[in-house]
Design a protein around this motif. Structure first.
Motif, PDB file in Angstrom:
ATOM      1  N   THR A 129      -9.459  -5.992  -0.965  1.00 30.64           N
ATOM      2  CA  THR A 129      -9.865  -5.320  -2.199  1.00 30.64           C
ATOM      3  C   THR A 129      -8.709  -4.509  -2.781  1.00 30.64           C
ATOM      4  OG1 THR A 129     -12.156  -5.157  -1.405  1.00 30.64           O
ATOM      5  CG2 THR A 129     -11.507  -3.700  -3.215  1.00 30.64           C
ATOM      6  N   ALA A 130      -8.068  -3.704  -1.934  1.00 28.55           N
ATOM      7  CA  ALA A 130      -6.982  -2.839  -2.396  1.00 28.55           C
ATOM      8  C   ALA A 130      -5.782  -3.661  -2.857  1.00 28.55           C
ATOM      9  CB  ALA A 130      -6.580  -1.870  -1.289  1.00 28.55           C
ATOM     10  N   TYR A 131      -5.517  -4.782  -2.174  1.00 28.19           N
ATOM     11  CA  TYR A 131      -4.402  -5.616  -2.610  1.00 28.19           C
ATOM     12  C   TYR A 131      -4.658  -6.186  -4.006  1.00 28.19           C
ATOM     13  CZ  TYR A 131      -0.843  -9.166  -3.026  1.00 28.19           C
ATOM     14  OH  TYR A 131       0.216  -9.906  -3.497  1.00 28.19           O
ATOM     15  N   GLY A 132      -5.910  -6.484  -4.311  1.00 28.49           N
ATOM     16  CA  GLY A 132      -6.242  -6.962  -5.653  1.00 28.49           C
ATOM     17  C   GLY A 132      -5.870  -5.933  -6.714  1.00 28.49           C
ATOM     18  N   ILE A 133      -6.106  -4.649  -6.409  1.00 29.91           N
ATOM     19  CA  ILE A 133      -5.717  -3.583  -7.339  1.00 29.91           C
ATOM     20  C   ILE A 133      -4.202  -3.568  -7.493  1.00 29.91           C
ATOM     21  CG2 ILE A 133      -5.753  -1.101  -7.757  1.00 29.91           C
ATOM     22  CD1 ILE A 133      -8.269  -1.005  -5.943  1.00 29.91           C
ATOM     23  N   PHE A 152     -14.922 -12.244  -8.302  1.00 28.07           N
ATOM     24  CA  PHE A 152     -14.341 -11.727  -9.548  1.00 28.07           C
ATOM     25  C   PHE A 152     -12.835 -11.972  -9.560  1.00 28.07           C
ATOM     26  CE2 PHE A 152     -12.158  -8.209 -11.740  1.00 28.07           C
ATOM     27  CZ  PHE A 152     -12.709  -8.333 -13.015  1.00 28.07           C
ATOM     28  N   GLY A 153     -12.339 -12.580 -10.613  1.00 31.12           N
ATOM     29  CA  GLY A 153     -10.903 -12.758 -10.791  1.00 31.12           C
ATOM     30  C   GLY A 153     -10.222 -13.495  -9.658  1.00 31.12           C
ATOM     31  N   GLY A 154     -10.923 -14.464  -9.082  1.00 35.08           N
ATOM     32  CA  GLY A 154     -10.341 -15.222  -7.977  1.00 35.08           C
ATOM     33  C   GLY A 154     -10.152 -14.406  -6.708  1.00 35.08           C
ATOM     34  N   GLY A 155     -10.827 -13.278  -6.609  1.00 35.37           N
ATOM     35  CA  GLY A 155     -10.713 -12.451  -5.410  1.00 35.37           C
ATOM     36  C   GLY A 155      -9.413 -11.683  -5.321  1.00 35.37           C
ATOM     37  N   LEU A 156      -8.650 -11.622  -6.422  1.00 28.12           N
ATOM     38  CA  LEU A 156      -7.345 -10.940  -6.410  1.00 28.12           C
ATOM     39  C   LEU A 156      -7.226  -9.918  -7.533  1.00 28.12           C
ATOM     40  CD1 LEU A 156      -4.855 -13.835  -5.569  1.00 28.12           C
ATOM     41  CD2 LEU A 156      -5.381 -11.816  -4.177  1.00 28.12           C
ATOM     42  N   MET A 157      -8.370  -9.303  -7.900  1.00 26.18           N
ATOM     43  CA  MET A 157      -8.334  -8.297  -8.958  1.00 26.18           C
ATOM     44  C   MET A 157      -9.087  -7.036  -8.585  1.00 26.18           C
ATOM     45  SD  MET A 157      -8.612 -10.431 -12.551  1.00 26.18           S
ATOM     46  CE  MET A 157      -8.144  -8.985 -13.490  1.00 26.18           C
ATOM     47  N   LEU A 179       0.830  -1.201   0.000  1.00 32.19           N
ATOM     48  CA  LEU A 179       0.000   0.000   0.000  1.00 32.19           C
ATOM     49  C   LEU A 179       0.869   1.258   0.000  1.00 32.19           C
ATOM     50  CD1 LEU A 179      -2.705   1.405   0.064  1.00 32.19           C
ATOM     51  CD2 LEU A 179      -2.777   1.087   2.545  1.00 32.19           C
ATOM     52  N   LYS A 180       1.986   1.223   0.733  1.00 32.44           N
ATOM     53  CA  LYS A 180       2.910   2.360   0.712  1.00 32.44           C
ATOM     54  C   LYS A 180       3.407   2.594  -0.712  1.00 32.44           C
ATOM     55  CE  LYS A 180       4.504   1.153   5.365  1.00 32.44           C
ATOM     56  NZ  LYS A 180       5.651   0.678   6.183  1.00 32.44           N
ATOM     57  N   GLN A 181       3.729   1.512  -1.383  1.00 28.31           N
ATOM     58  CA  GLN A 181       4.206   1.614  -2.765  1.00 28.31           C
ATOM     59  C   GLN A 181       3.134   2.231  -3.652  1.00 28.31           C
ATOM     60  OE1 GLN A 181       5.432  -2.127  -4.487  1.00 28.31           O
ATOM     61  NE2 GLN A 181       5.556  -1.292  -6.546  1.00 28.31           N
ATOM     62  N   ALA A 182       1.911   1.762  -3.518  1.00 35.98           N
ATOM     63  CA  ALA A 182       0.827   2.280  -4.352  1.00 35.98           C
ATOM     64  C   ALA A 182       0.583   3.763  -4.082  1.00 35.98           C
ATOM     65  CB  ALA A 182      -0.447   1.480  -4.105  1.00 35.98           C
ATOM     66  N   LEU A 183       0.622   4.166  -2.814  1.00 35.23           N
ATOM     67  CA  LEU A 183       0.376   5.568  -2.478  1.00 35.23           C
ATOM     68  C   LEU A 183       1.350   6.489  -3.196  1.00 35.23           C
ATOM     69  CD1 LEU A 183      -0.297   5.328   1.374  1.00 35.23           C
ATOM     70  CD2 LEU A 183      -1.962   5.981  -0.381  1.00 35.23           C
ATOM     71  N   PHE A 184       2.634   6.215  -3.067  1.00 38.21           N
ATOM     72  CA  PHE A 184       3.616   7.117  -3.658  1.00 38.21           C
ATOM     73  C   PHE A 184       3.687   6.972  -5.178  1.00 38.21           C
ATOM     74  CE2 PHE A 184       5.348   7.073   0.753  1.00 38.21           C
ATOM     75  CZ  PHE A 184       5.138   8.415   0.995  1.00 38.21           C
ATOM     76  N   ASN A 185       3.532   5.759  -5.662  1.00 35.20           N
ATOM     77  CA  ASN A 185       3.604   5.568  -7.107  1.00 35.20           C
ATOM     78  C   ASN A 185       2.468   6.284  -7.840  1.00 35.20           C
ATOM     79  OD1 ASN A 185       5.894   4.061  -6.859  1.00 35.20           O
ATOM     80  ND2 ASN A 185       4.973   2.119  -7.452  1.00 35.20           N
ATOM     81  N   GLU A 186       1.289   6.340  -7.223  1.00 37.87           N
ATOM     82  CA  GLU A 186       0.152   6.950  -7.907  1.00 37.87           C
ATOM     83  C   GLU A 186       0.265   8.465  -8.021  1.00 37.87           C
ATOM     84  OE1 GLU A 186      -1.916   5.651  -9.756  1.00 37.87           O
ATOM     85  OE2 GLU A 186      -1.664   3.546  -9.232  1.00 37.87           O
ATOM     86  N   LEU A 187       1.302   9.050  -7.439  1.00 34.75           N
ATOM     87  CA  LEU A 187       1.515  10.487  -7.590  1.00 34.75           C
ATOM     88  C   LEU A 187       2.177  10.833  -8.926  1.00 34.75           C
ATOM     89  CD1 LEU A 187       2.720  11.369  -3.979  1.00 34.75           C
ATOM     90  CD2 LEU A 187       0.409  11.546  -4.934  1.00 34.75           C
ATOM     91  N   TYR A 188       2.622   9.807  -9.684  1.00 31.94           N
ATOM     92  CA  TYR A 188       3.304  10.069 -10.954  1.00 31.94           C
ATOM     93  C   TYR A 188       2.445  10.906 -11.887  1.00 31.94           C
ATOM     94  CZ  TYR A 188       0.274   6.984 -13.626  1.00 31.94           C
ATOM     95  OH  TYR A 188      -0.823   6.445 -14.250  1.00 31.94           O
ATOM     96  N   ILE A 189       1.121  10.731 -11.805  1.00 31.64           N
ATOM     97  CA  ILE A 189       0.222  11.398 -12.740  1.00 31.64           C
ATOM     98  C   ILE A 189       0.331  12.910 -12.636  1.00 31.64           C
ATOM     99  CG2 ILE A 189      -1.780  11.420 -11.187  1.00 31.64           C
ATOM    100  CD1 ILE A 189      -1.885  10.613 -14.947  1.00 31.64           C
TER     101      ILE A 189
END
Length: 597
Positions: free
Chosen positions: A523-527, A473-478, A155-165
């Protein structure tokens, strides 16, 4: 030769590559000008001898048909086991954005370096001088999140990575101070309101930019643009629009009383020509206007709840927005804005008709946030805004809230434990609780008697969505798919079959607020698994609006699997809702117990 910032394109200016010497350890040499179209011997002849360049300062002025290149080399001297770090900088001074041909906006950084376009070397020098300070500042900014043991690493990775936009698509105008960013690299609209309202990152990290933005939107509700244009949906999907609604698709660009869909396109003039969107007519959408009071009250409270001018502007604009929407589209008895059997909300190929769960709950939350702003104004001694009586508006919205809340109950499926998408459809929509989530994020769902729906009903709906739209959906990992049939089967709907990254994060944030943290993180880990994991679909730094399960059938050709046709709208805005999940986790941690327990 002949380069002119006034007549040249947005790449007019200067660029620089620079390095700093480390005395006794790293020496810099250079070659100012060589021809990149040749074989490189101008560089290689000197470099191949001893690892240095010629230090030639001879330079041409290129014609429009020529290219120039320059080079630097850093020669390092190391003892056994020794390590040397040296900085290398690429800088550019391109001081103007260009939008509609010949229309230029001055970039914000020119407040500090001027707008000559000749300061790339000065900018590079500042970077060489201050980069260590900048790195320390970045470390200090990220440290509280990176060292928080309660947050999983992914989740830490996702938070900072999503700032690229923001780095890739932001514009920040020096003249007005206004900042915005693109909806997508594929959908060229700035500041798309229905989408950006899911996102928390600008507010959380650069709140002064969000404040200027919401003030502009408050003014924009009363703007008009009478220019007619054709909207493309019925052209691409003939027969999908009832004849009685076809006049929506050849109509004016911006209507008084309606929030703009976006702040404009880079093809025209952002903040001047609003509504660059020409797929659907945002002037008839049912979710733009009610999202404004929620976002405006959010921003007011985030800044400490002390900005009386923002509060007054937000309340005035909210009244205009809600009253206009109700007058144009409201049910005569319940006052709920009715969907019209066309895609008239953020799901712009997904039809809803009559009362829909998504719009109704959003409408109720907007009423509540607006009357709450009104009550705060009265507490500050303000009785009227724009010659309108605030107490009368509060009473009206509270009455509309009661009739709307009563009407919402008919969409509840007691056996299934969720709300039907609309009065005619019993499908399960992940985003149905958007309004409840936002209201809860703002602390407006504390009193049970004033809740949009009972807390236990919210929890049950979230659990149903988790079971059908996440685990099913998607084996619960999407992540969370947008929609499922009541029995959990695929909808075979273009947008219903997609995962929208931002709405899935919003669903996860709602789960946290209701004491369902395990479901939220699953849910968030699936993303994360799909977007950033090496076992996913490889979307890192180009997170799309939507992706599909490759094993499911194509929505309009069920006999064929999605296969490689998996995503839509790369580099998308709404995944900034990851920061809404972080905000929800933080609010639960501060209180010591989740609101749902």
């Amino acid at each position: 030769k002949g380069s002119d910032l006034r007549t040249g394109n947005a790449m007019s200016g200067s660029m620089c590559i620079a390095a700093a010497e480390v005395p006794g350890k790293a020496a810099v040499s250079f070659h100012t000008d060589f021809d990149p179209a040749e074989d490189g011997s101008e560089i290689w002849t000197a470099f191949s001898k001893d690892g240095t360049l010629s230090d030639s300062t001879a330079s041409r002025t290129a014609s429009t048909q020529e290219e120039l290149a320059g080079a630097i080399a850093v020669k390092v001297t190391l003892g056994p086991g020794e390590r040397v770090e040296f900085p290398l900088v690429i800088a550019w001074d391109l001081p103007y954005y260009e939008f509609e041909k010949g229309v230029k906006y001055r970039k914000k950084y020119t407040d500090f370096f001027g707008a000559s376009g000749e300061r790339a070397f000065v900018i590079a020098g500042e970077a060489l001088e201050k980069y260590k300070d900048w790195e320390k500042a970045i470390d200090a900014w990220q440290e509280p999140i990176l060292t928080d043991s309660r947050l999983p690493g992914w989740l830490k990775q996702a938070l900072f990575n999503e700032l690229y936009i923001l780095a890739e698509t932001s514009i920040w105008d020096a003249s007005t101070g206004l900042h915005t960013y693109l909806e997508s690299a594929d959908y060229l609209m700035y500041g798309t309101f229905d989408v950006d309202s899911y996102c928390w990152h600008i507010l959380k990290l650069w709140p002064e930019l969000e404040m200027d933005n919401i003030r502009f939107f408050a003014r924009s509700v009363e703007m008009e643009d009478p220019a007619f244009k054709q909207y493309q949906y019925p052209v691409v999907f003939p027969g999908e629009v009832p004849e009685s609604k076809m006049d929506y698709y050849w109509n004016t660009n911006k209507v008084y009383g309606m929030m703009p869909h976006d702040l404009g396109s880079p093809r025209l003039r952002p903040w001047v020509v609003l509504n660059g969107f020409d797929w659907q007519n945002g002037n008839v959408w049912k979710d733009l206007n009610p999202k404004f009071p929620l976002r405006a009250y959010r921003d007011f409270m985030a800044m400490g709840g002390k900005d009386d001018n923002l509060l007054a502007d937000a309340f005035r604009a909210s009244v205009v927005a809600l009253d206009t929407l109700e007058k144009r589209f409201g049910h005569p008895d319940t006052h709920i804005p009715l969907n019209e059997g066309i895609p008239d909300q953020t799901y712009d190929t997904w039809k809803m008709k009559g009362e829909s769960a998504y719009v109704t709950m959003l409408w109720l939350a907007a009423l509540k946030s607006t009357w709450t702003m009104g009550q705060r104004l009265i507490e500050r001694g303000v009785a009227e805004i724009s010659a309108s009586d605030i107490q009368a508006a509060i009473a009206k919205y509270q009455a509309w809230f009661e009739t709307g809340r009563t009407a919402l109950r008919k969409l509840w499926n007691e056996g299934g434990g969720y709300f039907h998408i609309d009065a005619a459809t019993d499908d399960i929509m992940t985003d149905q609780l958007f309004g409840v989530w936002y209201s809860d994020m703002l602390g407006l769902e504390e009193e049970e008697a004033q809740r949009i729906m009972p807390r236990e009903q919210v929890r049950r709906a979230l659990q149903t969505i988790f079971e059908k739209n996440v685990l099913g959906f998607g084996g619960g990992l999407m992540g969370a798919v947008n929609g499922r049939k009541s029995d959990g089967r695929q909808l075979f709907s273009q947008q219903g079959d997609e995962v929208w990254v931002g709405t899935a994060y919003a669903f996860a944030a709602n789960c946290v607020l209701q004491g369902l943290s395990d479901e939220a993180l699953r849910t968030a880990y699936g993303i994360y698994q799909v977007v950033y994991s090496p076992f996913g679909q490889g979307y890192f730094f180009k997170t799309p609006e939507a992706y599909l399960d490759p094993e499911e059938g194509v929505w309009n050709n069920p006999g064929v699997k999605n296969g490689e046709r998996l995503f839509r709208a790369m580099k998308y805005m709404r995944p900034g809702a990851a920061w809404a999940l972080y905000e929800a986790l933080g609010s639960v941690t501060k209180s010591g117990v989740s609101k749902g327990q």
